[in-house]
Design an enzyme around this catalytic site. Structure first.
Site, PDB file in Angstrom:
ATOM      1  N   CYS A   6      33.352  46.335  34.987  1.00  0.00           N
ATOM      2  CA  CYS A   6      33.928  45.560  36.002  1.00  0.00           C
ATOM      3  C   CYS A   6      33.631  43.789  35.840  1.00  0.00           C
ATOM      4  CB  CYS A   6      33.002  45.881  37.488  1.00  0.00           C
ATOM      5  SG  CYS A   6      31.220  45.666  37.315  1.00  0.00           S
TER       6      CYS A   6
ATOM      7  N   HIS B  46      36.548  26.931  37.793  1.00  0.00           N
ATOM      8  CA  HIS B  46      37.513  26.606  38.834  1.00  0.00           C
ATOM      9  C   HIS B  46      38.977  26.787  38.302  1.00  0.00           C
ATOM     10  CE1 HIS B  46      38.494  25.401  42.873  1.00  0.00           C
ATOM     11  NE2 HIS B  46      39.617  24.536  42.218  1.00  0.00           N
TER      12      HIS B  46
HETATM   13  C1  PEP Z   1      29.249  40.721  35.481  1.00  0.00           C
HETATM   14  O1  PEP Z   1      28.060  39.896  35.383  1.00  0.00           O
HETATM   15  O2  PEP Z   1      30.154  41.084  34.762  1.00  0.00           O
HETATM   16  C2  PEP Z   1      29.723  41.164  36.823  1.00  0.00           C
HETATM   17  C3  PEP Z   1      30.630  41.760  37.285  1.00  0.00           C
HETATM   18  O3  PEP Z   1      29.126  40.411  37.819  1.00  0.00           O
HETATM   19  P1  PEP Z   1      28.789  38.985  38.174  1.00  0.00           P
HETATM   20  O4  PEP Z   1      29.994  38.189  37.477  1.00  0.00           O
HETATM   21  O5  PEP Z   1      28.961  38.930  39.793  1.00  0.00           O
HETATM   22  O6  PEP Z   1      27.477  38.531  37.808  1.00  0.00           O
END
Ligand code: PEP
Ligand code: MG
Length: 579
Positions: A511, A214
């Protein structure tokens, strides 16, 4: 550390207010390290939130004659708390003002006040009655679930404020500083941070919390430097001057004032340069790298479309449905996905199919009780026992694409094998969609070349890749240094994946949170990553960092980090090459 338990602490012995700690002992410079979250440098004195009081378990009865007076004391305390919150609401804006006004209304809500009054009339002291009434109402709200349950945190905040008022203690939560200050805490709750003014709270540092905590989210929204999981931070008292370096992940206690001010000035220059970056993403020598935004719904996509983000690299569709008991219809899903496509009309949008399970359970996904949900039926695995869920989602995405005239890419989360990639790709193609998969499991990174035989692109989820590579829960504050994406073990898998993509000329994006770190973003590009997708607020910082380095330097940095043996060494190695 201020570790309170409701059962064991008597209100009368509460004194864990770190604001009152002595500052005289901290004069020597000391560098504490943690996990960097938001870049930037700030130099200011420490403030700490006031301790949260608790009600005693047992209390002697109030004599009958004193009970009316005790009721008045309660009402006066609740009124004083509400008044103070209303005053803060009047001086705040937007969501912060709403949060504060709602909390003020709750402080005088008849439901708990009448219940507490009844308890006092039966002999309870006011502070005991407050604890009992709010516990009872919170319990009922928790059972009602969803939005009702979300009120529990607010009610508990009200309880703490009223208890503090009754006990004559300072208001719990973050004090409003008179001068720009660095807020240091064990961790921060939403109510602590509503309405934080970034001109007065110039940086955040916490003992707990990971890069996705958070605290991290708030810091990103406020755009102030932030470091989490800082070892030794609890010992730094309020009033001591510290320098927070959100890029290096350090908190320097009592630094040399001149050097600290110089570092702040330099960081401000960097911020001004970043604010001027308008895209598109490219290195200084013109190597194009798409800088994209991560979004979770239409509203976030519309906000992201106001930034230099060139598209959406990750649309987390499961986040649209966290409060849903039943599966949304194909039409409803199509409308929601269409909003994101419309916000980025004519630009790249990568839609991820439902990544339900573990920290993001969906009621309609049919999760069973599992001992280790992060290693269980989550992500694409849900579709193994419930294939219709995936088919209907792909149908919805295809409908949204047709309705908006767009050509979105789709990707499946948590792919572990080539066969899973093959099956997903076949289904996506049957709906006319361009398929890819996320690389979040070490096995998938190791076999990226074989997975690429089936799909058109890869997107590396460094949050989960770090969790599974390091065998460390990404939600664990204690293990935040292990889930740091700079861990050379994680980066070696990223490099392997990018290399596999380059060998066949298919795009490989990142990502996860790693893509939001400007320095790491350059390293990722040096590894061969073709796009970076991060929180929209991180996009200009990443774009500006790339614009300042050549591809050759990114490659040199990439080569040096994979030869290191620790996250700290990897960072230093990258800094040495990229500056
Ligand atoms: C990740 O695991 O890096 C990702 C982008 O997916 P999430 O954070 O939604 O699990
Ligand atoms: Mg993930």
């Amino acid at each position: 550390m201020c570790g309170f338990t409701l059962e064991s602490v008597d209100l009368s012995i509460l004194s864990c207010n770190l604001n009152h700690m002595s500052t005289s002992s901290v004069t020597e410079t000391q560098v504490l390290t943690g996990v960097p979250v938001v870049a930037g440098v700030a130099y200011a004195p420490v403030i700490r939130p006031g301790a949260r009081p608790t009600a005693p378990v047992s209390a002697a009865d109030v004599p009958e004659a004193d009970r009316p007076g005790e009721v008045d004391r309660l009402k006066a305390a609740a009124a004083a708390v509400a008044e103070r919150l209303r005053d803060r609401a009047a001086h705040a804006t937007g969501v912060a003002s709403e949060v504060l006004a709602t909390t003020a209304a709750l402080a005088q809500d008849r439901a708990w006040l009448l219940d507490a009054e009844k308890r006092i009339k039966a002999g309870s002291p006011a502070h005991h009655a407050v604890g009992g009434s709010i516990a009872k109402i919170s319990d009922a709200l928790s059972k009602a679930g969803d939005l009702m349950a979300e009120r529990v945190t607010d009610l508990r905040d009200v309880r703490d404020r009223v208890l503090a008022q009754l006990a004559g203690l300072p208001e719990p939560g973050v004090p409003v500083p008179d001068v720009p200050s660095v807020l240091c805490a064990e961790d921060l709750a939403p109510a602590d941070t509503a309405g934080l003014d970034p001109t007065l709270v110039v940086a955040l540092a916490t003992t707990l919390g990971g890069p996705t905590s958070h605290t991290a989210i708030i810091a990103r929204q406020l755009g102030i430097p932030c470091v989490v999981a800082v070892a030794g931070l609890d010992a730094v008292p309020a009033g001591v001057k510290v320098m927070v370096n959100g890029a290096l992940g350090t908190v320097t206690v009592s630094p040399d004032a001149e050097q600290a001010q110089h570092a702040v000035g330099k960081a401000r220059e960097d911020a001004a340069r970043i604010a001027q970056w308008t895209g598109p993403g490219a290195t200084a020598d013109g190597h194009a790298v798409a800088v994209l935004a991560n979004v979770q719904d239409g509203a976030a996509a519309r906000a992201a479309s106001q930034t230099p983000a060139e598209g959406v690299g990750l649309f987390r569709t499961e986040l649209c449905f966290l409060n849903r008991d039943t599966e949304p219809t194909v039409d409803e899903q199509a409308r929601i996905y269409g909003e994101v496509l419309t916000a980025f009309e004519g630009r790249k949008v990568v839609i991820r199919t439902l990544d339900a399970g573990s920290d993001k359970p969906l009621k309609f996904a049919g999760h069973t009780d599992e001992a280790n949900p992060a290693l269980g039926v989550r992500g694409v695995r849900i579709s193994f026992g419930n294939p219709g869920l995936l088919t209907r989602q792909l149908e919805s995405i295809a409908a949204a694409a047709q309705a908006t005239g767009s050509d979105p890419w789709v990707m499946a989360p948590m792919i572990a094998t080539g066969d899973e990639a093959k099956n997903f790709a076949a289904q996506a193609r049957s709906f006319g969609l361009t398929p890819g998969v996320m690389i979040e499991i070490p096995a998938a990174a190791l076999l990226a070349d074989r997975i690429l035989e089936h799909v058109d692109f890869l997107s590396i989820g460094t949050n989960d890749l770090a969790q599974y590579t390091m065998a460390a829960d990404r939600m664990s504050a204690e293990l935040a240094t292990l889930t740091d994406p700079w861990q050379p073990g994680v980066l070696t898998l990223v490099a392997m994946t990018a290399k596999a993509g380059a060998a066949v000329g298919k795009p490989v994006g990142v990502c996860g949170e790693a893509a939001a770190d400007p320095l790491l973003a350059c390293v990722l590009v040096g590894m061969g990553v073709t796009s970076l997708s991060a929180a929209a607020t991180a996009v200009p910082g990443v774009g500006a960092a790339l614009a300042g380095v050549t591809l050759e330097r990114c490659r040199a940095a990439a080569q040096s980090v994979v030869q290191t043996a620790s996250a700290a060494d990897a960072r230093s190695a990258a800094l040495a090459v990229l500056g």
